[in-house]
Design a protein around this motif. Sequence first.
Motif, mmCIF file in Angstrom:
data_model
loop_
_atom_site.group_PDB
_atom_site.id
_atom_site.type_symbol
_atom_site.label_atom_id
_atom_site.label_comp_id
_atom_site.label_asym_id
_atom_site.label_seq_id
_atom_site.Cartn_x
_atom_site.Cartn_y
_atom_site.Cartn_z
ATOM 1 N N ILE A 50 3.003 23.641 -95.348
ATOM 2 C CA ILE A 50 1.745 23.292 -94.511
ATOM 3 C C ILE A 50 0.635 23.778 -95.912
ATOM 4 C CG2 ILE A 50 0.016 23.479 -92.977
ATOM 5 C CD1 ILE A 50 2.637 23.316 -91.179
ATOM 6 N N GLN A 51 0.687 25.299 -95.915
ATOM 7 C CA GLN A 51 -0.352 25.855 -96.885
ATOM 8 C C GLN A 51 -0.576 25.184 -98.146
ATOM 9 O OE1 GLN A 51 -2.757 28.240 -96.258
ATOM 10 N NE2 GLN A 51 -2.358 28.233 -93.961
ATOM 11 N N GLY A 52 0.676 24.696 -98.696
ATOM 12 C CA GLY A 52 0.783 23.889 -99.996
ATOM 13 C C GLY A 52 -0.084 22.630 -99.909
ATOM 14 N N GLN A 53 -0.293 22.086 -98.974
ATOM 15 C CA GLN A 53 -1.310 20.929 -98.869
ATOM 16 C C GLN A 53 -2.637 21.092 -99.376
ATOM 17 O OE1 GLN A 53 -0.148 18.375 -95.119
ATOM 18 N NE2 GLN A 53 1.809 19.764 -95.165
ATOM 19 N N SER A 54 -3.108 19.885 -99.825
ATOM 20 C CA SER A 54 -4.471 20.013 -100.366
ATOM 21 C C SER A 54 -5.401 20.241 -99.106
ATOM 22 C CB SER A 54 -5.195 19.070 -101.122
ATOM 23 O OG SER A 54 -5.139 17.868 -100.440
ATOM 24 N N PHE B 3 -7.285 18.171 -93.798
ATOM 25 C CA PHE B 3 -8.346 17.717 -93.021
ATOM 26 C C PHE B 3 -8.239 16.421 -92.343
ATOM 27 C CE2 PHE B 3 -12.346 15.316 -92.785
ATOM 28 C CZ PHE B 3 -13.164 16.104 -91.846
ATOM 29 N N TRP B 4 -7.693 15.536 -93.160
ATOM 30 C CA TRP B 4 -7.009 14.132 -92.532
ATOM 31 C C TRP B 4 -6.276 14.193 -91.359
ATOM 32 C CZ3 TRP B 4 -2.564 11.628 -92.017
ATOM 33 C CH2 TRP B 4 -2.808 9.890 -91.760
ATOM 34 N N LYS B 5 -5.156 15.368 -91.449
ATOM 35 C CA LYS B 5 -4.319 15.588 -90.494
ATOM 36 C C LYS B 5 -4.740 15.892 -89.113
ATOM 37 C CE LYS B 5 -0.145 15.794 -93.470
ATOM 38 N NZ LYS B 5 1.030 16.673 -93.911
ATOM 39 N N ILE B 6 -5.777 17.049 -89.426
ATOM 40 C CA ILE B 6 -6.666 17.318 -88.231
ATOM 41 C C ILE B 6 -7.170 16.317 -87.458
ATOM 42 C CG2 ILE B 6 -8.551 19.107 -87.596
ATOM 43 C CD1 ILE B 6 -7.579 20.801 -89.785
ATOM 44 N N SER B 7 -8.129 15.415 -88.492
ATOM 45 C CA SER B 7 -8.874 14.582 -87.784
ATOM 46 C C SER B 7 -8.216 13.094 -87.372
ATOM 47 C CB SER B 7 -9.692 13.712 -89.144
ATOM 48 O OG SER B 7 -10.466 14.761 -89.554
ATOM 49 N N LEU C 161 -12.107 24.790 -89.284
ATOM 50 C CA LEU C 161 -10.880 24.979 -88.901
ATOM 51 C C LEU C 161 -9.974 24.974 -90.256
ATOM 52 C CD1 LEU C 161 -10.438 22.367 -85.882
ATOM 53 C CD2 LEU C 161 -9.927 24.991 -85.886
ATOM 54 N N LEU C 162 -10.224 24.321 -91.286
ATOM 55 C CA LEU C 162 -9.230 24.647 -92.186
ATOM 56 C C LEU C 162 -9.341 25.867 -92.924
ATOM 57 C CD1 LEU C 162 -7.120 23.140 -94.198
ATOM 58 C CD2 LEU C 162 -9.294 22.194 -95.306
ATOM 59 N N HIS C 163 -10.607 26.403 -93.148
ATOM 60 C CA HIS C 163 -10.815 27.700 -93.650
ATOM 61 C C HIS C 163 -9.977 28.598 -92.844
ATOM 62 C CE1 HIS C 163 -13.393 27.064 -97.068
ATOM 63 N NE2 HIS C 163 -14.262 26.608 -96.353
ATOM 64 N N TYR C 164 -10.363 28.915 -91.444
ATOM 65 C CA TYR C 164 -9.542 29.678 -90.517
ATOM 66 C C TYR C 164 -7.819 29.601 -90.838
ATOM 67 C CZ TYR C 164 -7.876 32.544 -86.665
ATOM 68 O OH TYR C 164 -7.424 33.191 -86.212
ATOM 69 N N MET C 165 -7.472 28.263 -90.688
ATOM 70 C CA MET C 165 -5.925 28.044 -90.847
ATOM 71 C C MET C 165 -5.513 28.451 -92.173
ATOM 72 S SD MET C 165 -4.072 24.471 -90.678
ATOM 73 C CE MET C 165 -3.474 24.570 -92.535
ATOM 74 N N ARG C 166 -6.326 28.509 -93.164
ATOM 75 C CA ARG C 166 -5.820 28.940 -94.608
ATOM 76 C C ARG C 166 -5.693 30.538 -94.256
ATOM 77 N NH1 ARG C 166 -3.719 25.249 -97.294
ATOM 78 N NH2 ARG C 166 -5.109 23.647 -98.164
ATOM 79 N N SER C 167 -6.631 31.257 -93.580
ATOM 80 C CA SER C 167 -6.618 32.516 -93.376
ATOM 81 C C SER C 167 -5.144 33.116 -92.624
ATOM 82 C CB SER C 167 -7.867 33.192 -92.683
ATOM 83 O OG SER C 167 -7.890 32.838 -91.390
ATOM 84 N N GLU D 296 8.438 12.537 -92.557
ATOM 85 C CA GLU D 296 7.293 13.464 -93.234
ATOM 86 C C GLU D 296 6.091 13.015 -92.652
ATOM 87 O OE1 GLU D 296 6.386 15.591 -97.561
ATOM 88 O OE2 GLU D 296 8.235 14.319 -97.199
ATOM 89 N N TRP D 297 5.184 13.675 -92.423
ATOM 90 C CA TRP D 297 3.952 13.266 -92.373
ATOM 91 C C TRP D 297 3.100 13.493 -93.693
ATOM 92 C CZ3 TRP D 297 0.049 16.315 -88.396
ATOM 93 C CH2 TRP D 297 -0.899 15.450 -88.088
ATOM 94 N N ARG D 298 2.580 12.480 -94.125
ATOM 95 C CA ARG D 298 1.900 12.400 -95.354
ATOM 96 C C ARG D 298 0.482 11.702 -95.118
ATOM 97 N NH1 ARG D 298 5.994 10.748 -100.106
ATOM 98 N NH2 ARG D 298 7.641 12.188 -99.420
ATOM 99 N N ALA D 299 -0.407 12.190 -95.932
ATOM 100 C CA ALA D 299 -2.130 11.766 -95.900
ATOM 101 C C ALA D 299 -2.124 11.064 -96.745
ATOM 102 C CB ALA D 299 -2.895 13.048 -95.889
ATOM 103 N N PRO D 300 -3.028 9.958 -96.646
ATOM 104 C CA PRO D 300 -3.010 8.882 -97.615
ATOM 105 C C PRO D 300 -3.514 9.739 -98.795
ATOM 106 C CG PRO D 300 -4.732 8.389 -95.657
ATOM 107 C CD PRO D 300 -3.673 9.871 -95.451
#
Length: 127
Positions: A83-87, A92-96, A116-122, A22-26
């Motif tokens: 994915i959409q359920g993540q903060s 943002f951290w994963k994109i970065s 990108l995050l806003h568009y991804m949410r859409s 599982e890919w987890r952000a800090p």
Amino acid sequence: MRRWTAAVAMVLFAASVAAAEEWRAPAEAKATKNPVARATGLKDGKAAYDANCAVCHGSRGKGDGPGGAALNPKPKDLADKVIQGQSDGEIFWKISEGRGVMPPWKHLPESVRWSLLHYMRSLAGKK
């Protein structure tokens, strides 16, 4: 030659094991809020998505882009509820940072990554 082949096999195996985890952000990334206004982010985010992400994630974010066809693991469906359920901060951290076949996008300005995050949410509402 055998050493090189064994080394490549070990690297590929390690990459596949890491990809399966599982890919987890800090934890500190989780609370980070998106500073970009949604209206601006949607417009700028779509342009950035089309230029950088659609090749693997597909035009509608389903993970079906032509560049992702040969990748293992396959690109994720960005509309997926996990994915959409993540903060915002986690995504943002994963994109970065990127991971495995997902490249890091730190070279893009922060405002572009937040857009990108806003568009991804859409993409969650698009079928």
